[in-house]
Design a protein around this motif. Structure first.
Motif, short mmCIF file in Angstrom:
data_model
loop_
_atom_site.label_atom_id
_atom_site.label_comp_id
_atom_site.label_asym_id
_atom_site.label_seq_id
_atom_site.Cartn_x
_atom_site.Cartn_y
_atom_site.Cartn_z
N VAL A 100 18.28 10.66 -22.99
CA VAL A 100 18.27 11.96 -22.32
C VAL A 100 17.93 13.11 -23.27
CG1 VAL A 100 19.85 11.24 -20.50
CG2 VAL A 100 20.79 12.26 -22.59
N TYR A 134 19.12 19.87 -22.64
CA TYR A 134 18.15 19.68 -23.73
C TYR A 134 16.79 20.30 -23.41
CZ TYR A 134 21.45 16.42 -25.89
OH TYR A 134 22.55 15.87 -26.48
N ILE A 180 39.01 14.69 -26.72
CA ILE A 180 37.73 15.37 -26.48
C ILE A 180 37.74 16.07 -25.12
CG2 ILE A 180 35.19 15.08 -26.43
CD1 ILE A 180 36.28 14.10 -29.10
N ARG A 231 33.47 21.91 -19.89
CA ARG A 231 32.36 21.46 -20.74
C ARG A 231 31.44 22.65 -21.00
NH1 ARG A 231 30.00 15.79 -18.68
NH2 ARG A 231 29.42 15.60 -20.86
N LEU A 266 30.87 8.64 -14.35
CA LEU A 266 30.17 7.44 -14.87
C LEU A 266 31.10 6.40 -15.48
CD1 LEU A 266 27.67 5.90 -15.91
CD2 LEU A 266 27.46 7.61 -17.71
N ARG A 267 31.91 6.83 -16.47
CA ARG A 267 32.73 5.83 -17.18
C ARG A 267 33.95 5.42 -16.37
NH1 ARG A 267 28.38 4.68 -20.27
NH2 ARG A 267 27.60 6.61 -21.14
N ASN A 270 22.47 8.18 -23.96
CA ASN A 270 22.64 9.51 -24.55
C ASN A 270 21.59 9.85 -25.59
OD1 ASN A 270 24.65 10.09 -22.78
ND2 ASN A 270 26.34 9.67 -24.19
N SER A 304 29.88 19.09 -31.58
CA SER A 304 29.31 18.74 -30.28
C SER A 304 27.96 18.05 -30.46
CB SER A 304 29.15 20.03 -29.45
OG SER A 304 28.13 19.88 -28.48
N VAL A 305 27.85 16.89 -29.82
CA VAL A 305 26.59 16.13 -29.85
C VAL A 305 25.48 16.98 -29.23
CG1 VAL A 305 25.42 14.05 -28.99
CG2 VAL A 305 27.85 13.97 -29.59
N ASP A 338 28.76 26.99 -25.03
CA ASP A 338 28.75 28.17 -25.89
C ASP A 338 28.16 27.89 -27.27
OD1 ASP A 338 31.27 26.63 -25.93
OD2 ASP A 338 31.80 27.96 -27.58
N GLN A 339 28.37 26.69 -27.80
CA GLN A 339 27.86 26.38 -29.15
C GLN A 339 26.33 26.21 -29.13
OE1 GLN A 339 29.95 26.57 -31.92
NE2 GLN A 339 31.24 27.34 -30.25
N VAL A 346 32.82 23.84 -32.74
CA VAL A 346 33.27 22.59 -32.12
C VAL A 346 32.21 21.54 -32.47
CG1 VAL A 346 33.78 21.44 -29.93
CG2 VAL A 346 34.20 23.89 -30.18
N1 EPU Z 1 32.22 21.77 -26.43
C1 EPU Z 1 32.42 23.12 -26.53
N2 EPU Z 1 31.32 23.93 -26.61
C2 EPU Z 1 30.06 23.44 -26.60
C3 EPU Z 1 29.86 22.07 -26.47
C4 EPU Z 1 30.98 21.26 -26.40
O1 EPU Z 1 33.56 23.61 -26.56
O2 EPU Z 1 29.10 24.24 -26.67
C5 EPU Z 1 33.41 20.86 -26.33
C6 EPU Z 1 33.73 20.46 -24.90
O3 EPU Z 1 34.61 21.37 -24.28
C7 EPU Z 1 34.33 19.08 -25.06
C8 EPU Z 1 33.59 18.51 -26.28
O4 EPU Z 1 33.12 19.64 -27.01
O5 EPU Z 1 35.69 19.17 -25.42
C9 EPU Z 1 32.45 17.59 -25.87
O6 EPU Z 1 31.60 18.38 -25.13
P1 EPU Z 1 30.38 18.02 -24.22
O7 EPU Z 1 30.80 17.39 -22.97
O8 EPU Z 1 29.57 19.28 -24.18
O9 EPU Z 1 29.69 16.96 -25.06
P2 EPU Z 1 28.23 16.63 -25.03
O10 EPU Z 1 27.75 16.76 -26.41
O11 EPU Z 1 27.51 17.38 -23.97
C10 EPU Z 1 27.98 14.05 -25.36
C11 EPU Z 1 27.73 12.91 -24.41
C12 EPU Z 1 28.98 12.59 -23.62
C13 EPU Z 1 30.09 12.27 -24.62
C14 EPU Z 1 30.29 13.45 -25.58
C15 EPU Z 1 31.32 13.18 -26.64
C16 EPU Z 1 25.41 13.24 -23.85
C17 EPU Z 1 24.41 13.61 -22.85
N3 EPU Z 1 26.67 13.28 -23.48
O12 EPU Z 1 28.29 15.14 -24.53
O13 EPU Z 1 28.68 11.43 -22.87
O14 EPU Z 1 31.28 12.03 -23.92
O15 EPU Z 1 29.04 13.75 -26.24
O16 EPU Z 1 30.95 12.09 -27.40
O17 EPU Z 1 25.07 12.87 -24.97
C18 EPU Z 1 28.95 9.87 -21.14
O18 EPU Z 1 28.00 9.24 -21.63
O19 EPU Z 1 29.67 9.41 -20.21
C19 EPU Z 1 29.25 11.21 -21.63
C20 EPU Z 1 30.02 12.05 -20.98
#
Ligand code: EPU
Length: 428
Positions: free
Chosen positions: A26, A96, A326, A121, A369-370, A23, A162-163, A124-125, A160
Motif C-alpha cells: 500500500v 500515502y 499502540i 488514528r 481486518l485482524r 503494508n 509511526s510507520v 498529525d505527524q 510518535v
Molecule cells: N499516531 C499518531 N500520529 C500520527 C500517526 C500515528 O499519534 O500522525 C499514533 C496513532 O494514534 C497510533 C499509532 O501512532 O497510536 C499507530 O498509528 P497509525 O494507525 O497511524 O499507524 P500507521 O502507521 O498508519 C501502520 C499499519 C498498521 C499497523 C501500525 C502499527 C499500514 C498501512 N498500517 O499503521 O496496520 O497496525 O502501522 O504497526 O502500514 C493492519 O495491517 O491491520 C494495520 C492496522
C-alpha cells in the motif's frame, strides 16, 4: 454480500505460501507516482487494498496493469487530480497519496483516510513532516489540501513512532531540494522495502530500518523493477493458526528475522518452532502454557498480531494478559470470541484471557481486518460451525484465504447472505 463458514475442530497440516506484504504494497504502489517512467512491482498480494490503489492511480491518469501479482505502472501521464472522496475513504493507506503527489506535483487534495477503527488514528505527524518540508496543509470539509511552491529538506523529529508518517515523509522528501533527516523514525521492515524501491528509482536514502533516516533530495526519479517482501503479519497469522490447530505446518516465503517476537512467545507457550532460511515449521503442540504479551513498535510484538494471538490464548492453561500499547480500542474481537465461549475480560488497554476453554461455533462479525483473522482462527479451533460476516475487512488484507486454508485441510466456504441476514447485520 457474503459470509464465511468454517466447520471447526479438525487439525490442519501441510504447507502454506505467504503473499507479499500488504503494508508494503500500500506504500509501494503510491510511490510509483514519483517516477517519470514505468515501474514494475512483483509479488503483490491479491487483496482489495491493492485493487483500490490501482483504481486510484488510474483516476489520476496512470496506466496500470495487475496480473498474477505483478503490477506495471506507467506514471508519465499522471496529473494532480483531486481525490477527495470515493475509494480514498475506503482504505487507511490512501494517506500515502498525499506524500507521493506532494513530492511529484507539489500539490494534492486527498480525502481523509478510512481503514480499520482501532481507536484514535491521527495523521498529525504526517502533516508536521509535510509542513516542515515547506508545504501548506489545510483540512477543508473532510479533505486535506497540500500545496508548496518548493519542497525543501528539513530535520523532522517524530513525536510518535509511526510507520505511516515515516514512509509518507520519505515519499515527500525524496524529490525535495536538499537534505531531510527523519528522527525517531519507525523501523518496520516495510519502511526498508519502500526505501529499497525508492533507491532503485534513483532516490538517495540512508538509514531506513534505523531510527534516523537521511534523505538527499534528487530532481527526478526513474522506473525500475522491484520484488516486495513477504507479509510478516500474514505469516504470523498462519503461525498462530498452526500453533492453535496444526499437526505440522510449513510456512513458506517468510523472513524469520521479521517474526522474532512471535517466535519467542510461541516457544514460551511450548509450541515447537523451527525457522529455516525462508521458511518456518510449526510442529504439533499438545498442552500450551499461557503467556502475557504487550504490543510495541518493531521489533516488539506487533499490534497486528495481537488479535489473532488472543484466539490462541483461549487454548492455553492459565490467565494471559494481552496489552495493546499502540491502539486503545483494538479489542472489538473480544465480544465475538466471548460468543464462542471464550473467557476474556477487558480492563483498560488489556484483555485477560483465561484458559483453556473449548470454543464453540457461533455467528460472529469481523469488525476490522485482524479481528477477522482472530475469528477465522477461533472458527478453526471451535466445535461446530462458525459463521463470519464483515468479510470486506478480511479481504482487505488476506490474499486467497479460503484457498490457502483449504490447502491445509480446513473445511471453509463462502455463502451468499440472504436479504434478511443483510438487514439484520446492518441493524446490529
Ligand atoms: N499516531 C499518531 N500520529 C500520527 C500517526 C500515528 O499519534 O500522525 C499514533 C496513532 O494514534 C497510533 C499509532 O501512532 O497510536 C499507530 O498509528 P497509525 O494507525 O497511524 O499507524 P500507521 O502507521 O498508519 C501502520 C499499519 C498498521 C499497523 C501500525 C502499527 C499500514 C498501512 N498500517 O499503521 O496496520 O497496525 O502501522 O504497526 O502500514 C493492519 O495491517 O491491520 C494495520 C492496522
Amino acid at each position: 454480500m457474503e459470509k464465511l463458514k468454517i466447520a471447526g475442530g479438525y487439525p490442519l497440516k501441510g504447507s502454506v505460501k505467504i503473499s507479499g506484504a500488504k503494508n508494503s504494497a500500500v506504500a509501494l504502489i503510491p510511490a510509483t507516482i514519483l517516477a517519470d517512467s514505468p515501474v514494475t512491482i512483483d509479488g503483490l498480494p491479491d487483496i482489495s487494498d491493492v485493487h483500490m490503489l490501482q483504481d486510484l492511480l488510474e483516476e489520476i491518469g496512470g496506466t496500470v496493469s495487475f496480473e498474477e501479482g505483478t503490477m506495471e505502472v506507467d506514471p508519465s501521464k499522471m496529473i494532480s487530480m483531486p481525490l477527495p472522496s470515493g475509494k480514498v475513504k475506503k482504505l487507511r493507506a490512501s494517506y500515502y497519496l498525499m506524500g507521493a503527489m506532494l513530492g511529484r506535483f507539489k500539490k494534492a487534495v486527498i480525502g481523509l483516510p478510512g481503514g480499520c477503527h482501532l481507536g484514535p488514528r491521527p495523521i498529525d505527524q504526517h502533516i508536521k513532516g509535510f509542513e516542515a518540508l515547506g508545504a501548506e496543509v489545510t483540512n477543508e470539509q473532510g479533505a486535506i489540501y497540500l500545496r508548496a511552491d518548493e519542497l525543501r529538506g528539513a530535520r523532522i523529529y517524530l513525536d510518535v513512532v509511526s510507520v505511516g508518517a515515516t514512509i509518507n515523509i520519505m515519499l515527500a522528501a525524496v524529490r525535495a531540494t536538499g537534505k531531510t533527516i527523519i528522527e525517531n523514525a519507525a523501523k518496520e521492515p516495510e519502511i526498508i522495502d519502500v526505501a529499497t524501491l525508492l533507491t532503485n528509482m534513483g532516490a538517495k536514502i540512508k538509514g531506513a530500518g534505523t531510527d534516523v533516516i537521511r534523505i538527499e533530495g534528487v530532481d527526478a526519479l526513474h522506473g525500475c523493477r522491484h520484488t516486495i517482501i513477504p507479509d510478516r503479519i500474514e505469516a504470523g497469522t498462519y503461525m498462530i493458526m498452526a500453533a492453535a490447530v496444526g499437526e505440522g505446518i510449513l510456512i513458506d516465503n517468510v523472513i524469520p528475522l521479521h517474526l522474532e517476537s512471535l517466535i519467542a512467545k510461541l516457544r514460551e507457550m511450548g509450541v515447537p518452532v523451527e525457522p529455516g532460511d525462508d521458511q518456518i515449521f510449526i510442529g504439533k503442540s499438545d498442552a500450551l502454557k499461557t503467556v502475557d504479551i504487550k504490543t510495541l513498535v518493531y521489533p516488539g510484538f506487533p499490534t497486528d498480531l495481537q488479535q489473532p494471538f488472543t484466539s490462541l490464548l483461549t487454548r492455553a492453561e492459565g490467565s494471559g494478559v494481552v496489552t495493546d500499547t499502540i491502539y486503545s480500542a483494538r479489542f472489538k474481537h473480544i465480544d465475538e470470541l466471548r460468543r464462542m465461549n471464550a473467557n476474556i475480560k477487558v480492563e483498560g488497554r488489556s484483555a485477560i484471557v483465561a484458559g483453556p476453554v473449548q470454543l464453540q461455533g457461533a455467528k460472529v462479525k469481523a469488525s476490522d481486518l485482524r479481528a477477522g483473522a482472530a475469528l477465522v482462527i477461533a472458527g478453526l479451533m471451535a466445535e461446530g460451525v462458525t459463521e463470519i460476516t464483515g468479510l470486506e475487512h478480511i479481504d482487505r488484507g488476506y490474499s486467497d484465504l479460503e484457498q490457502k486454508l483449504f490447502g491445509l485441510g480446513a473445511t471453509i466456504w463462502r455463502e451468499k447472505m440472504t436479504t434478511e441476514e443483510i438487514e439484520q447485520l446492518e441493524n446490529s
